[in-house]
Design a protein around this motif. Structure first.
Motif, short mmCIF file in Angstrom:
data_model
loop_
_atom_site.label_atom_id
_atom_site.label_comp_id
_atom_site.label_asym_id
_atom_site.label_seq_id
_atom_site.Cartn_x
_atom_site.Cartn_y
_atom_site.Cartn_z
N ARG A 365 31.31 33.99 32.55
CA ARG A 365 31.68 35.38 32.79
C ARG A 365 31.12 35.81 34.14
NH1 ARG A 365 27.71 39.52 29.48
NH2 ARG A 365 25.76 38.66 30.25
N ARG A 389 38.66 47.01 39.37
CA ARG A 389 39.72 46.34 38.61
C ARG A 389 40.90 45.98 39.50
NH1 ARG A 389 43.00 50.38 35.09
NH2 ARG A 389 43.44 51.00 37.26
N LEU A 392 40.09 43.11 41.90
CA LEU A 392 40.12 41.82 41.20
C LEU A 392 41.55 41.41 40.87
CD1 LEU A 392 37.10 42.48 38.80
CD2 LEU A 392 37.12 40.89 40.73
N LEU A 397 42.92 38.21 38.93
CA LEU A 397 41.93 38.21 37.85
C LEU A 397 42.06 39.47 37.00
CD1 LEU A 397 38.72 37.01 39.73
CD2 LEU A 397 40.15 35.67 38.18
N ALA A 399 40.27 42.02 34.31
CA ALA A 399 38.89 42.45 34.07
C ALA A 399 38.88 43.52 32.99
CB ALA A 399 38.26 42.99 35.34
N TRP A 400 37.73 43.67 32.33
CA TRP A 400 37.57 44.63 31.25
C TRP A 400 36.31 45.48 31.50
CZ3 TRP A 400 39.95 40.07 30.78
CH2 TRP A 400 41.12 39.99 30.00
N VAL A 413 34.58 39.91 33.92
CA VAL A 413 35.67 38.94 34.09
C VAL A 413 35.30 37.68 33.31
CG1 VAL A 413 37.00 37.56 35.72
CG2 VAL A 413 36.20 39.85 36.38
N SER A 429 31.52 37.08 43.82
CA SER A 429 31.11 38.44 43.45
C SER A 429 30.53 39.18 44.64
CB SER A 429 30.11 38.40 42.29
OG SER A 429 28.95 37.66 42.63
N ALA A 519 38.28 41.09 26.84
CA ALA A 519 37.69 39.95 27.57
C ALA A 519 37.96 38.62 26.89
CB ALA A 519 36.19 40.17 27.77
N GLN A 523 39.51 32.85 32.87
CA GLN A 523 40.28 32.60 34.07
C GLN A 523 39.46 31.78 35.05
OE1 GLN A 523 41.70 36.96 34.95
NE2 GLN A 523 39.98 36.85 33.51
#
Length: 551
Positions: A365, A389, A392, A397, A399-400, A413, A429, A519, A523
Motif C-alpha cells: 500500500r 485523487r 493519482l 492509479l 485511490a481511496w 493506494v 510518493s 481499497a 495496482q
C-alpha cells in the motif's frame, strides 16, 4: 539480616499468623535461585523485590517500582528476610496487621549473581542478571551511604544498560496483572476472604483491555445517563468480574479509557468485534507500532515499537533485520484474540508498516497523509484529498480516502507487492507530493517544517519507506472523543465535517458506513518519474519507526 545463618525471627515477630494468610517463617534449603517481585498496596504502594539466597528471600521495598531505563535509580529499602514459601503468596493482608493491604505476584523467575553475592551484599554493591517474565537482563543494587544505627538500609535499584534496557516503556504501567493468577490488584482485593489468599487461577490466562467508546458520526460527548445503548453486559464473566471474549480475559471491563466520551473497555471489545472482519484483512501480518495508554486518555501514553516481555500470547512476534543490521522483535496481529489481547494491554492506537511479514521488502500500500494547518477549514482538506485523487488517477492509479481520526485525511493506494519495492514507493510518493506543492504552492507543501505549513496542507509522503508506519483503518485514536481512523467512499468524504466524524460510540449505535470495495484493487506503480534517489530535506532523514504525528 544475615544470610549465612538464616534468621526469620524478625519476620515472625511482625505477624499474627492467626489473622494473616502469610506463611509462617521457616528457613528453607539453601541452593535455590528464585527471584520474584510482589506488588504491595500497603500504607504506600511499592514493589517488593526478593532474591533467594541461603534458604531465605532477601527483600527490598522499591517505592516506585523497577524501571528499564538505566538512567533511573529507584529507592529500595532493605526489609526483613522472608521465608521461601512467601514466593507463592498472593492475597490480602488484613488491616491492622504488619503490611496490611493487597499483595500481587507481579514477576517471577531466576536470578544469577555476578560474583559472590554475599561479598556483594557486604560491600553494598550487588550485581546480577534476571531471567523473569517482565524483568530481564542485568541489574544492580547499590547501598547508599549515611545509614544511621537502628534504621533500615537504603539501597538504589537500577537497570544496567544492555539489550533489555528500554526508555520507551513504563514497566509498572505496562503490566497491571498477576503473573500467577492473571488478576488485577482490585480483583485480588475483591476476591480475598478473611485475609486469606485466594488460590491462583490457572496459569496461561491472557488478559485483554476493552474500553467504552464514542460512536459513528460524532456528537457532543455523551454522559452516562444519556447513553442507554452501551455495549451489552452479556458474555461470559469470571468470578472476579472480568469479561471473557474469544479466549481473552478483559479485566475491569467497565473502566473508561475514554472518560470524556464515557467509553469503557467493554465498549472497545464490542467495537473491535464489530469491525474485525473489515480491519483484520488490512492489518494482518503487518509489523505494528502501538500507542499505549494504560491509564486512559488524558494520562501518560507511550509508543511501543518492538516486542518484549509481557505481550499476550495471542499476538505474533516477528523478527526483522533493522537498518543497523541488528535483529529486533516486532508485534503483528492475525486475528481477533490478538487484537483484543493488545486492547487489554491499554493499546488505543494501531499503526502498521506498509508491508507484511513474509514479504517485508514489498510494500502493498502507499499512503499520502494530508496534515493541515489547524486554521484551515475541513472543507479545504477534502478538496486537497480530491486533488490528490485526481493526480493519482492521471497516472492510472485508483485511490481511496480515510479520515485519520485526528486532523487530516489519508489517501490510500493498494499495491501489488510483487511489483513494488520500498525505493520505488518512496520515490513515487515524493514525486507526487512535490508536484502538488509545485503546481499549487498556496495549497500544498512537501516540507515537514512547521513554519512552511501556515495556511497550507502538508503532503506527508515519508510514510512510504521501510519501517515507517501509518494508522491502521478502523483503529481507535487516543483522542478524548474516542475517534476512529475510518475508511470512506469519496462520496461520503464529501459530506464529512471533520477528521473525527466517526467515534466508537457512533459505530456501536449507528453502525458502519458502506465500505463495499474499499481499497480492494491492488495496482502496480507507474514507471519511476526520476531515476535519482529521493532527496531528503535538510535535517529530516527517514522517519523513524513509530514516530506518529497527530494528523
Amino acid at each position: 539480616m544475615p544470610t549465612s545463618e538464616p534468621d526469620l525471627s524478625a519476620y515472625n515477630a511482625k505477624r499474627d499468623f492467626a489473622r494473616t494468610a502469610e506463611p509462617r517463617g521457616r528457613p528453607g534449603r539453601a541452593g535455590g535461585d528464585r527471584f520474584l517481585v510482589q506488588k504491595h498496596a500497603a500504607r504506600r504502594l511499592h514493589y517488593d523485590v526478593r532474591l533467594e539466597l541461603d534458604g531465605v528471600l532477601l527483600s527490598w521495598a522499591v517505592t516506585r517500582g523497577p524501571s528499564l531505563d538505566p538512567a533511573e535509580k529507584r529507592l529500595a529499602v532493605r526489609t526483613e528476610d522472608h521465608p521461601l514459601s512467601y514466593a507463592a503468596f498472593e492475597g490480602t493482608i488484613p488491616a491492622g496487621q504488619y503490611g496490611g493491604g493487597t499483595v500481587m505476584l507481579w514477576d517471577r523467575g531466576r536470578w544469577v549473581p555476578e560474583g559472590d553475592p554475599r561479598a556483594g551484599l557486604a560491600a553494598g554493591r550487588l550485581r546480577f542478571r534476571l531471567v523473569g517474565e517482565r524483568m530481564r537482563g542485568a541489574w544492580m543494587l547499590i547501598r547508599m551511604r549515611g545509614k544511621a544505627e537502628g534504621t533500615r538500609e537504603n539501597w538504589l535499584l537500577r537497570k544496567i544498560a544492555d539489550a533489555e534496557a528500554r526508555t520507551d516503556l513504563d514497566l509498572t504501567e505496562a503490566h497491571a496483572a498477576s503473573v500467577a493468577s492473571g488478576r488485577t490488584m482490585e480483583e485480588i482485593a475483591g476476591t480475598a476472604s478473611g485475609g486469606r489468599a485466594e488460590p491462583d487461577a490457572p496459569k496461561g490466562k491472557t488478559r485483554a483491555k476493552p474500553a467504552r467508546a464514542k460512536g459513528a458520526r460524532s456528537a457532543a460527548p455523551a454522559r452516562a445517563a444519556d447513553t442507554p445503548k452501551r455495549a451489552a453486559r452479556s458474555g461470559p464473566a469470571d468470578p472476579a468480574g472480568a469479561l471473557l471474549r474469544h479466549g481473552v480475559r478483559i479485566t475491569s471491563p467497565d473502566r473508561e479509557p475514554y472518560p470524556e466520551a464515557h467509553v469503557s473497555k467493554r465498549d472497545l471489545v464490542a467495537y473491535y468485534e464489530r469491525v474485525a472482519p473489515l480491519m483484520l484483512p488490512q492489518m494482518r501480518g503487518r509489523p505494528l507500532t502501538l500507542i499505549r495508554c494504560p491509564r486512559g486518555v488524558g494520562e501518560r501514553c507511550f509508543v511501543q515499537q518492538h516486542g518484549g516481555a509481557g505481550l499476550p500470547g495471542t499476538v505474533r512476534r516477528v523478527r526483522l533485520r533493522e537498518a543497523t543490521g541488528s535483529m529486533d522483535e516486532h508485534v503483528a496481529v492475525d486475528d481477533l484474540p490478538g487484537l483484543l489481547g493488545l486492547v487489554q494491554m491499554g493499546v488505543l492506537e494501531f499503526h502498521g508498516w506498509g508491508s507484511r511479514a513474509g514479504a517485508i521488502t514489498a510494500p502493498d500500500r502507499l499512503v499520502l497523509d494530508l496534515d493541515p494547518d489547524p486554521a484551515l477549514p475541513f472543507g479545504a482538506v477534502i478538496e486537497a484529498a480530491q486533488a490528490v485523487r485526481d493526480r493519482l488517477a492521471a497516472d492510472g492509479l485508483a485511490a481511496w480516502p480515510m479520515l485519520s481520526g485526528g486532523k487530516g485525511v489519508h489517501v490510500v493506494v493498494p499495491l501489488v507487492p510483487a511489483r513494488s519495492g520500498w525505493r520505488r514507493a518512496a520515490a513515487y510518493s515524493e514525486a507526487v507530493a512535490r508536484a502538488l506543492a509545485r503546481e499549487a504552492p498556496e495549497r500544498f507543501t512537501a516540507s515537514a517544517a512547521r513554519a512552511d505549513r501556515a495556511g497550507r496542507i502538508y503532503v506527508d509522503y515519508l510514510r512510504n519507506e521501510r519501517g515507517a508506519t501509518a494508522v491502521m483503518p478502523f483503529s481507535t485514536r487516543a483522542k478524548p472523543a474516542a475517534s476512529l481512523a475510518m475508511p470512506l467512499s469519496w462520496e461520503a468524504l464529501a459530506g464529512a465535517a471533520s477528521a473525527q466524524d466517526f467515534t466508537v460510540r457512533g459505530v456501536l449505535e449507528a453502525g458502519l458506513p458502506d465500505l463495499a470495495g474499499w481499497a480492494d484493487a491492488p495496482q502496480a506503480l507507474p514507471a519511476a518519474r526520476s531515476p535519482r534517489t529521493p532527496r531528503r530535506e535538510a535535517g529530516r532523514g527517514t522517519r523513524s519507526r513509530g514516530t506518529i504525528p497527530d494528523s
